[in-house]
Design a protein around this motif. Structure first.
Motif, PDB file in Angstrom:
ATOM      1  N   LEU B 105      80.596   0.513 -22.852  1.00  0.00           N
ATOM      2  CA  LEU B 105      79.491   1.492 -22.866  1.00  0.00           C
ATOM      3  C   LEU B 105      79.954   2.870 -23.358  1.00  0.00           C
ATOM      4  O   LEU B 105      79.159   3.627 -23.898  1.00  0.00           O
ATOM      5  N   MET B 106      81.248   3.160 -23.193  1.00  0.00           N
ATOM      6  CA  MET B 106      81.764   4.452 -23.653  1.00  0.00           C
ATOM      7  C   MET B 106      81.851   4.508 -25.186  1.00  0.00           C
ATOM      8  O   MET B 106      82.024   5.570 -25.756  1.00  0.00           O
ATOM      9  N   GLN B 107      81.758   3.345 -25.832  1.00  0.00           N
ATOM     10  CA  GLN B 107      81.844   3.293 -27.300  1.00  0.00           C
ATOM     11  C   GLN B 107      80.477   3.002 -27.939  1.00  0.00           C
ATOM     12  O   GLN B 107      80.394   2.710 -29.120  1.00  0.00           O
ATOM     13  N   VAL B 108      79.419   3.069 -27.113  1.00  0.00           N
ATOM     14  CA  VAL B 108      78.072   2.843 -27.649  1.00  0.00           C
ATOM     15  C   VAL B 108      77.474   4.187 -28.046  1.00  0.00           C
ATOM     16  O   VAL B 108      77.442   5.120 -27.239  1.00  0.00           O
ATOM     17  N   ASP B 109      77.014   4.270 -29.283  1.00  0.00           N
ATOM     18  CA  ASP B 109      76.419   5.514 -29.752  1.00  0.00           C
ATOM     19  C   ASP B 109      74.975   5.623 -29.259  1.00  0.00           C
ATOM     20  O   ASP B 109      74.559   6.641 -28.741  1.00  0.00           O
ATOM     21  N   SER B 110      74.214   4.544 -29.437  1.00  0.00           N
ATOM     22  CA  SER B 110      72.823   4.533 -28.955  1.00  0.00           C
ATOM     23  C   SER B 110      72.305   3.100 -28.865  1.00  0.00           C
ATOM     24  O   SER B 110      72.931   2.176 -29.377  1.00  0.00           O
ATOM     25  N   ILE B 111      71.145   2.976 -28.219  1.00  0.00           N
ATOM     26  CA  ILE B 111      70.474   1.676 -28.069  1.00  0.00           C
ATOM     27  C   ILE B 111      69.102   1.798 -28.736  1.00  0.00           C
ATOM     28  O   ILE B 111      68.453   2.826 -28.606  1.00  0.00           O
ATOM     29  N   SER B 112      68.682   0.747 -29.431  1.00  0.00           N
ATOM     30  CA  SER B 112      67.321   0.774 -30.002  1.00  0.00           C
ATOM     31  C   SER B 112      66.653  -0.583 -29.786  1.00  0.00           C
ATOM     32  O   SER B 112      67.337  -1.606 -29.717  1.00  0.00           O
ATOM     33  N   PRO B 113      65.310  -0.598 -29.680  1.00  0.00           N
ATOM     34  CA  PRO B 113      64.642  -1.893 -29.499  1.00  0.00           C
ATOM     35  C   PRO B 113      64.695  -2.739 -30.769  1.00  0.00           C
ATOM     36  O   PRO B 113      64.640  -2.206 -31.871  1.00  0.00           O
ATOM     37  N   ALA B 114      64.810  -4.058 -30.586  1.00  0.00           N
ATOM     38  CA  ALA B 114      64.797  -4.981 -31.726  1.00  0.00           C
ATOM     39  C   ALA B 114      63.654  -5.975 -31.507  1.00  0.00           C
ATOM     40  O   ALA B 114      62.891  -5.834 -30.563  1.00  0.00           O
ATOM     41  N   LEU B 115      63.565  -6.952 -32.365  1.00  0.00           N
ATOM     42  CA  LEU B 115      62.484  -7.938 -32.236  1.00  0.00           C
ATOM     43  C   LEU B 115      62.689  -8.858 -31.043  1.00  0.00           C
ATOM     44  O   LEU B 115      63.798  -9.050 -30.575  1.00  0.00           O
ATOM     45  N   ASN B 116      61.599  -9.433 -30.572  1.00  0.00           N
ATOM     46  CA  ASN B 116      61.649 -10.489 -29.558  1.00  0.00           C
ATOM     47  C   ASN B 116      62.266 -10.027 -28.241  1.00  0.00           C
ATOM     48  O   ASN B 116      62.958 -10.798 -27.568  1.00  0.00           O
ATOM     49  N   GLY B 117      62.016  -8.761 -27.884  1.00  0.00           N
ATOM     50  CA  GLY B 117      62.467  -8.257 -26.592  1.00  0.00           C
ATOM     51  C   GLY B 117      63.952  -7.965 -26.500  1.00  0.00           C
ATOM     52  O   GLY B 117      64.458  -7.674 -25.424  1.00  0.00           O
ATOM     53  N   ARG B 118      64.637  -8.050 -27.621  1.00  0.00           N
ATOM     54  CA  ARG B 118      66.074  -7.755 -27.583  1.00  0.00           C
ATOM     55  C   ARG B 118      66.304  -6.300 -27.972  1.00  0.00           C
ATOM     56  O   ARG B 118      65.407  -5.621 -28.442  1.00  0.00           O
ATOM     57  N   PHE B 119      67.542  -5.847 -27.780  1.00  0.00           N
ATOM     58  CA  PHE B 119      67.902  -4.484 -28.150  1.00  0.00           C
ATOM     59  C   PHE B 119      69.136  -4.523 -29.053  1.00  0.00           C
ATOM     60  O   PHE B 119      69.872  -5.502 -29.051  1.00  0.00           O
ATOM     61  N   HIS B 120      69.322  -3.438 -29.784  1.00  0.00           N
ATOM     62  CA  HIS B 120      70.534  -3.299 -30.591  1.00  0.00           C
ATOM     63  C   HIS B 120      71.406  -2.211 -29.979  1.00  0.00           C
ATOM     64  O   HIS B 120      70.904  -1.131 -29.649  1.00  0.00           O
ATOM     65  N   ALA B 121      72.686  -2.502 -29.844  1.00  0.00           N
ATOM     66  CA  ALA B 121      73.646  -1.466 -29.423  1.00  0.00           C
ATOM     67  C   ALA B 121      74.332  -0.983 -30.691  1.00  0.00           C
ATOM     68  O   ALA B 121      75.009  -1.763 -31.365  1.00  0.00           O
ATOM     69  N   HIS B 122      74.136   0.290 -31.034  1.00  0.00           N
ATOM     70  CA  HIS B 122      74.780   0.871 -32.212  1.00  0.00           C
ATOM     71  C   HIS B 122      76.126   1.429 -31.763  1.00  0.00           C
ATOM     72  O   HIS B 122      76.168   2.418 -31.026  1.00  0.00           O
ATOM     73  N   MET B 123      77.205   0.786 -32.174  1.00  0.00           N
ATOM     74  CA  MET B 123      78.530   1.190 -31.730  1.00  0.00           C
ATOM     75  C   MET B 123      78.995   2.421 -32.519  1.00  0.00           C
ATOM     76  O   MET B 123      78.475   2.705 -33.596  1.00  0.00           O
ATOM     77  N   LYS B 124      79.992   3.114 -31.971  1.00  0.00           N
ATOM     78  CA  LYS B 124      80.451   4.356 -32.607  1.00  0.00           C
ATOM     79  C   LYS B 124      81.125   4.124 -33.960  1.00  0.00           C
ATOM     80  O   LYS B 124      81.283   5.050 -34.733  1.00  0.00           O
ATOM     81  N   ASN B 125      81.531   2.871 -34.238  1.00  0.00           N
ATOM     82  CA  ASN B 125      82.133   2.587 -35.550  1.00  0.00           C
ATOM     83  C   ASN B 125      81.085   2.099 -36.556  1.00  0.00           C
ATOM     84  O   ASN B 125      81.421   1.683 -37.660  1.00  0.00           O
ATOM     85  N   GLY B 126      79.795   2.122 -36.146  1.00  0.00           N
ATOM     86  CA  GLY B 126      78.710   1.737 -37.060  1.00  0.00           C
ATOM     87  C   GLY B 126      78.244   0.300 -36.908  1.00  0.00           C
ATOM     88  O   GLY B 126      77.217  -0.077 -37.475  1.00  0.00           O
ATOM     89  N   GLU B 127      79.002  -0.513 -36.175  1.00  0.00           N
ATOM     90  CA  GLU B 127      78.583  -1.914 -35.981  1.00  0.00           C
ATOM     91  C   GLU B 127      77.377  -1.991 -35.047  1.00  0.00           C
ATOM     92  O   GLU B 127      77.185  -1.111 -34.207  1.00  0.00           O
ATOM     93  N   ILE B 128      76.603  -3.061 -35.210  1.00  0.00           N
ATOM     94  CA  ILE B 128      75.426  -3.266 -34.343  1.00  0.00           C
ATOM     95  C   ILE B 128      75.606  -4.570 -33.569  1.00  0.00           C
ATOM     96  O   ILE B 128      75.851  -5.623 -34.170  1.00  0.00           O
ATOM     97  N   ILE B 129      75.508  -4.497 -32.258  1.00  0.00           N
ATOM     98  CA  ILE B 129      75.661  -5.672 -31.390  1.00  0.00           C
ATOM     99  C   ILE B 129      74.314  -5.946 -30.715  1.00  0.00           C
ATOM    100  O   ILE B 129      73.641  -5.021 -30.263  1.00  0.00           O
ATOM    101  N   ILE B 130      73.929  -7.220 -30.649  1.00  0.00           N
ATOM    102  CA  ILE B 130      72.654  -7.589 -30.021  1.00  0.00           C
ATOM    103  C   ILE B 130      72.798  -7.596 -28.497  1.00  0.00           C
ATOM    104  O   ILE B 130      73.771  -8.116 -27.954  1.00  0.00           O
ATOM    105  N   ILE B 131      71.810  -6.983 -27.836  1.00  0.00           N
ATOM    106  CA  ILE B 131      71.745  -7.044 -26.369  1.00  0.00           C
ATOM    107  C   ILE B 131      70.589  -7.978 -26.013  1.00  0.00           C
ATOM    108  O   ILE B 131      69.452  -7.715 -26.367  1.00  0.00           O
ATOM    109  N   SER B 132      70.890  -9.080 -25.341  1.00  0.00           N
ATOM    110  CA  SER B 132      69.839 -10.023 -24.927  1.00  0.00           C
ATOM    111  C   SER B 132      68.981  -9.382 -23.852  1.00  0.00           C
ATOM    112  O   SER B 132      69.482  -8.602 -23.037  1.00  0.00           O
ATOM    113  N   ARG B 133      67.691  -9.769 -23.837  1.00  0.00           N
ATOM    114  CA  ARG B 133      66.766  -9.173 -22.877  1.00  0.00           C
ATOM    115  C   ARG B 133      67.236  -9.358 -21.431  1.00  0.00           C
ATOM    116  O   ARG B 133      67.106  -8.469 -20.610  1.00  0.00           O
TER     117      ARG B 133
END
Lengths: 142, 147
Positions: B105-133
């Motif tokens: 969580l200390m390396q997460v830049d922000s969270i945004s909503p994605a499709l189908n109730g999931r979220f995206h974690a935008h990491m500080k290095n630019g990568e995007i990781i899916i967060i399951s609902r």
């Protein structure tokens, strides 16, 4: 996500929002096409009945594994087509669709309701994301 | 079980050797405990063993039966299971976000909503990781303290 959680978290919320939106759509479409029509108390059951029907196609969103963006979009499209098919078929079979114009108006109303349901779900998720982002900032600045 | 501690001078050479007749669940627990203690991790990359800081890990990913720790510079393969890092590093703000990922969580830049109730974690290095609902509630509970 297991099926029970999916049922509780997704379908229940979809049902409640759909019932509310159907009430609103009935009022708008009714006032436009049959403003003088009168109903009995049984009419209160129809938003619940149609919300139940509208919720059934949401089952296509269920998957025990993680879906890709493309898979999610395809399921969203299948969901919308099923929704139109189920509701318009029922309305046609009970004689509620008497003309092409009424059919098209209902199809458009279903589209708008589906859009509003998805918009509300997205706004809800956006609010959740905002709360998490605020908490993240506090955690990272501590 | 006999326990022997032998003092050495070089921290790089610190290690725990377990001599046992059979690798039982108790032995596995001791192994997991030892591997997840401290603020540094040991992982393999390019057929070499490296030590790196836990705080530098962006996320852990399980691929088949293997576990990788991703830092800004390179991924390292670890001899651990995803559930072990999930349990061991909760205090260091690592949290499970899907079946295959544990994010820092200390390396997460922000969270945004994605499709189908999931979220995206935008990491500080630019990568995007899916967060399951199903894991969003857990993340909220940890970050917002049960609110």
């Amino acid at each position: 996500m297991d099926f029970k959680t999916f049922l509780r978290k997704n379908l229940l919320l979809t049902f409640c929002i759909s019932a509310t939106c159907i009430c609103l759509a009935m009022a708008v479409v009714g006032l436009s096409f049959q403003p003088d029509a009168q109903f009995g108390y049984e009419v209160f059951f129809s938003p619940l009945f149609f919300a139940g029907l509208a919720t059934l196609p949401s089952l296509v969103h269920y998957s025990s594994r993680e879906l890709t963006l493309k898979q999610s979009l395809i399921r969203q499209l299948i969901h919308f087509l099923l929704l139109e098919l189920v509701i318009l078929s029922i309305l046609y079979s009970v004689g509620q669709i008497t003309s092409l114009a009424a059919g098209l108006a209902l199809a458009a109303a279903i589209f708008v309701i589906d859009l509003i349901v998805n918009l509300i779900l997205w706004i809800n998720d956006k609010k959740t994301a905002g709360e998490i982002n605020e908490a993240l900032k506090i955690l990272q600045n501590d | 079980m006999n326990v022997r501690i032998k003092p050495i001078s070089n921290i790089e050479e610190e290690c725990l050797i377990i001599e046992c007749v059979e690798v039982t669940s108790d032995i596995e627990s001791i192994r997991s405990y030892a591997l997840t203690k401290g603020q540094t991790l040991t992982g393999a990359a390019d057929e070499r063993i490296y030590r790196f800081e836990l705080a530098d890990v962006l996320y852990f990913e399980a691929v088949d039966e293997r576990l990788f720790a991703y830092t800004k510079t390179r991924p390292y393969e670890l001899k651990l299971r995803l559930y072990e890092v999930d349990q061991a590093y909760r205090q260091q703000h690592f949290i499970r976000c899907s079946k295959s990922f544990v994010i820092n969580l200390m390396q997460v830049d922000s969270i945004s909503p994605a499709l189908n109730g999931r979220f995206h974690a935008h990491m500080k290095n630019g990568e995007i990781i899916i967060i399951s609902r199903q894991y969003v509630a857990d993340i909220k509970r940890i970050l917002l303290g049960g609110k």
